[in-house]
Design a protein around this motif. Sequence first.
Motif, PDB file in Angstrom:
ATOM      1  N   ALA A  16       0.945  -1.307   0.155  1.00 56.72           N
ATOM      2  CA  ALA A  16      -0.099   0.024  -0.042  1.00 56.72           C
ATOM      3  C   ALA A  16       0.881   1.179   0.024  1.00 56.72           C
ATOM      4  O   ALA A  16       0.457   2.186  -0.686  1.00 56.72           O
ATOM      5  CB  ALA A  16      -0.854  -0.017   1.230  1.00 56.72           C
ATOM      6  N   ARG A  17       1.899   1.243   0.888  1.00 63.81           N
ATOM      7  CA  ARG A  17       2.804   2.431   0.842  1.00 63.81           C
ATOM      8  C   ARG A  17       3.551   2.433  -0.638  1.00 63.81           C
ATOM      9  O   ARG A  17       3.561   3.929  -0.976  1.00 63.81           O
ATOM     10  CB  ARG A  17       3.638   2.315   2.105  1.00 63.81           C
ATOM     11  CG  ARG A  17       4.716   3.452   2.248  1.00 63.81           C
ATOM     12  CD  ARG A  17       5.416   3.326   3.446  1.00 63.81           C
ATOM     13  NE  ARG A  17       6.574   2.038   3.514  1.00 63.81           N
ATOM     14  CZ  ARG A  17       6.219   1.132   4.024  1.00 63.81           C
ATOM     15  NH1 ARG A  17       5.336   0.804   4.876  1.00 63.81           N
ATOM     16  NH2 ARG A  17       7.019   0.030   3.712  1.00 63.81           N
ATOM     17  N   TYR A  21      -1.616   3.218  -2.608  1.00 65.01           N
ATOM     18  CA  TYR A  21      -3.110   2.678  -2.515  1.00 65.01           C
ATOM     19  C   TYR A  21      -3.306   2.676  -0.836  1.00 65.01           C
ATOM     20  O   TYR A  21      -2.325   2.414  -0.108  1.00 65.01           O
ATOM     21  CB  TYR A  21      -3.492   1.693  -3.322  1.00 65.01           C
ATOM     22  CG  TYR A  21      -3.778   1.796  -4.668  1.00 65.01           C
ATOM     23  CD1 TYR A  21      -5.044   2.487  -5.053  1.00 65.01           C
ATOM     24  CD2 TYR A  21      -2.967   1.673  -5.694  1.00 65.01           C
ATOM     25  CE1 TYR A  21      -5.413   2.747  -6.373  1.00 65.01           C
ATOM     26  CE2 TYR A  21      -3.096   1.799  -6.994  1.00 65.01           C
ATOM     27  CZ  TYR A  21      -4.333   2.395  -7.263  1.00 65.01           C
ATOM     28  OH  TYR A  21      -4.533   2.738  -8.647  1.00 65.01           O
ATOM     29  N   SER A  22      -4.604   2.487  -0.391  1.00 68.40           N
ATOM     30  CA  SER A  22      -4.882   1.989   1.096  1.00 68.40           C
ATOM     31  C   SER A  22      -4.494   0.522   1.106  1.00 68.40           C
ATOM     32  O   SER A  22      -4.786  -0.160  -0.033  1.00 68.40           O
ATOM     33  CB  SER A  22      -6.014   2.516   1.501  1.00 68.40           C
ATOM     34  OG  SER A  22      -7.185   1.957   0.750  1.00 68.40           O
ATOM     35  N   GLN A  24      -6.938  -1.444   2.324  1.00 74.56           N
ATOM     36  CA  GLN A  24      -8.208  -1.920   1.887  1.00 74.56           C
ATOM     37  C   GLN A  24      -8.458  -1.942   0.200  1.00 74.56           C
ATOM     38  O   GLN A  24      -8.702  -2.853  -0.086  1.00 74.56           O
ATOM     39  CB  GLN A  24      -9.378  -1.036   2.489  1.00 74.56           C
ATOM     40  CG  GLN A  24     -10.803  -1.849   2.247  1.00 74.56           C
ATOM     41  CD  GLN A  24     -10.743  -3.126   2.655  1.00 74.56           C
ATOM     42  OE1 GLN A  24     -10.776  -3.512   4.025  1.00 74.56           O
ATOM     43  NE2 GLN A  24     -11.221  -4.132   1.881  1.00 74.56           N
ATOM     44  N   GLN A  25      -7.924  -0.977  -0.166  1.00 75.03           N
ATOM     45  CA  GLN A  25      -7.889  -0.879  -1.850  1.00 75.03           C
ATOM     46  C   GLN A  25      -6.872  -1.743  -2.324  1.00 75.03           C
ATOM     47  O   GLN A  25      -7.454  -2.553  -3.415  1.00 75.03           O
ATOM     48  CB  GLN A  25      -7.231   0.431  -2.281  1.00 75.03           C
ATOM     49  CG  GLN A  25      -8.437   1.675  -2.051  1.00 75.03           C
ATOM     50  CD  GLN A  25      -8.008   3.033  -2.517  1.00 75.03           C
ATOM     51  OE1 GLN A  25      -6.618   3.213  -2.019  1.00 75.03           O
ATOM     52  NE2 GLN A  25      -8.497   3.997  -3.236  1.00 75.03           N
TER      53      GLN A  25
END
Length: 248
Positions: A16-17, A21-22, A24-25
């Motif tokens: 994610a990092r 994106y998050s 959850q995404q």
Amino acid sequence: MGGSANGRPLRTADVARESGYSVQQVRDLERLEVLPPAPRAGNGYRAYGPVHVRALRAYRGLAGAAGPVEARRLLAAAWAGTAEEAAAAVGAVHVRLARERAEALRAREALASVRAEPDGGADGRDTMTITELAGALGVRPSTLRFWEEEGLVAPERVTSLRARRYGPAAVGAARIVAALRAAGHGVPEVREILAALDGAEGVARARRVLDGRLERIAARSVALLRAGADLAEVVDAVGAPPGGGGER
């Protein structure tokens, strides 16, 4: 391009990092098969790698160029297919954007000539059949018939066999309609714009719409170009195991 400096697998939070994106995404896009399946380590946790970060970055560019639905479809198909098929699918997006731009440019040029040949040519030359015009516009013949029913475009001549023939003015009008419809304008608005083409304001309005469409196509093309390196990495990775081990 993602991954830890020591080569260890990535966690969901790391992916994610790295991708922007998050968490959850990342999970949602993996569920939608935008990402290749992540292998599991001995402890049962997902083991992500650089390819997952690249896939997410490629998805962002594809979504900007072709829309999120098409981007999800293309990447899911890529992971299920071959590298050759994935490369061809990406190439098709470039071709589609180029065609959209060419058609918008032709529509803009048609603004200056749509009324130049009001009779479409008395001798019948320089006309197109409904099949030829539909192919040139990238629409179905049924779409042209629908536009005719709505009073947007009309054939300038119908033969004894009831075959439609479109002269230069009708072809120009059809190009304008196709571009306006592709830009998201509804039939009533397109009809209003066409009706105003005899006046300077009508031409200026249509020109603004077409210029806006060209600007959006350019932005989508840039998004696709920015995703180029990541898309190339994705194509190279199709069929190869992502590898690694790690945690959720």
